[in-house]
Design a protein around this motif. Sequence first.
Motif, short mmCIF file in Angstrom:
data_model
loop_
_atom_site.label_atom_id
_atom_site.label_comp_id
_atom_site.label_asym_id
_atom_site.label_seq_id
_atom_site.Cartn_x
_atom_site.Cartn_y
_atom_site.Cartn_z
N ILE A 94 17.73 1.61 -5.81
CA ILE A 94 17.80 2.87 -6.56
C ILE A 94 17.20 2.70 -7.95
CG2 ILE A 94 20.07 2.81 -7.66
CD1 ILE A 94 20.42 5.69 -6.48
N ASN A 95 17.34 1.49 -8.55
CA ASN A 95 16.74 1.24 -9.87
C ASN A 95 15.21 1.29 -9.79
OD1 ASN A 95 19.21 0.98 -11.10
ND2 ASN A 95 19.28 -1.25 -10.90
N VAL A 96 14.64 0.79 -8.71
CA VAL A 96 13.19 0.85 -8.51
C VAL A 96 12.74 2.31 -8.42
CG1 VAL A 96 11.32 0.30 -6.90
CG2 VAL A 96 13.05 -1.42 -7.43
N LYS A 97 13.48 3.12 -7.67
CA LYS A 97 13.15 4.54 -7.53
C LYS A 97 13.29 5.28 -8.87
CE LYS A 97 12.62 4.68 -2.98
NZ LYS A 97 11.43 5.15 -2.30
N ILE A 98 14.29 4.89 -9.67
CA ILE A 98 14.48 5.50 -10.99
C ILE A 98 13.29 5.20 -11.89
CG2 ILE A 98 15.85 5.34 -13.12
CD1 ILE A 98 18.35 5.16 -11.31
N LYS A 99 12.81 3.95 -11.87
CA LYS A 99 11.64 3.58 -12.68
C LYS A 99 10.42 4.41 -12.27
CE LYS A 99 12.82 -1.20 -13.78
NZ LYS A 99 12.50 -2.60 -13.53
N LYS A 100 10.24 4.57 -10.98
CA LYS A 100 9.09 5.35 -10.48
C LYS A 100 9.23 6.82 -10.90
CE LYS A 100 5.31 4.83 -8.32
NZ LYS A 100 4.27 4.04 -8.96
N CYS A 101 10.44 7.34 -10.82
CA CYS A 101 10.70 8.73 -11.21
C CYS A 101 10.40 8.94 -12.69
CB CYS A 101 12.14 9.09 -10.88
SG CYS A 101 12.56 10.79 -11.28
N VAL A 102 10.80 7.98 -13.54
CA VAL A 102 10.55 8.07 -14.97
C VAL A 102 9.05 8.08 -15.24
CG1 VAL A 102 10.77 6.80 -17.15
CG2 VAL A 102 12.76 7.11 -15.67
N GLU A 103 8.28 7.26 -14.51
CA GLU A 103 6.81 7.26 -14.64
C GLU A 103 6.24 8.65 -14.34
OE1 GLU A 103 4.56 4.32 -12.45
OE2 GLU A 103 6.08 2.80 -12.90
N PHE A 104 6.68 9.23 -13.23
CA PHE A 104 6.19 10.55 -12.83
C PHE A 104 6.53 11.60 -13.90
CE2 PHE A 104 6.66 9.25 -8.12
CZ PHE A 104 5.38 8.73 -8.11
N LEU A 105 7.77 11.55 -14.41
CA LEU A 105 8.20 12.52 -15.41
C LEU A 105 7.42 12.36 -16.72
CD1 LEU A 105 12.05 12.48 -14.79
CD2 LEU A 105 10.48 14.33 -14.25
N LYS A 106 7.12 11.11 -17.10
CA LYS A 106 6.33 10.87 -18.31
C LYS A 106 4.91 11.41 -18.16
CE LYS A 106 8.66 6.88 -20.32
NZ LYS A 106 8.57 5.43 -20.59
N ASP A 107 4.38 11.38 -16.93
CA ASP A 107 3.04 11.91 -16.67
C ASP A 107 3.03 13.44 -16.62
OD1 ASP A 107 1.99 9.38 -16.56
OD2 ASP A 107 2.04 9.24 -14.38
#
Length: 164
Positions: A94-107
Amino acid sequence: MINEQIRDKEVRLIGSDGAQLGIVSGRDAQRMADEKKLDLVKISPTAKPPVCKIMDYSKFRFEQQKKDKEARKKQKTVDIKELRLSQNIDVHDINVKIKKCVEFLKDGAKVKITIRFRGRELSHTDGAYKILNKFAEDVAEFGAVEKPPKLEAKTLAMFLAPKS
């Protein structure tokens, strides 16, 4: 409608410089346009009498296409990225998915987080709601919940939007 396509008896005529020329017959309006080597264009067909303007139609069309092209350049498309989780996901995953989600949101992309249920998992949806709510808390500083978790058929989905 342009030139010979206009068959109205009377039209309200606007000159090439934008001046009102009054109400004239359709033939006279066409003759005036021909004398100036321009086109007669019907602007408002529903008006009584219809409004026509003397102009260079090909130049007008070119300018219109140019404006449309500029408007399309300035348009911003919103991307929707999707992350899929499972109901029995582990902490590191879930931490890996959270990091990916944060990347998408920053973009600047919206993120759809889904949990798909298989078989008997559908009778135990409360754990999945907890996972999605915890996920939303973890990414709260980068994105806000646009649509809260909602069960649709065999899928639980939630939408996150980037914070401005």
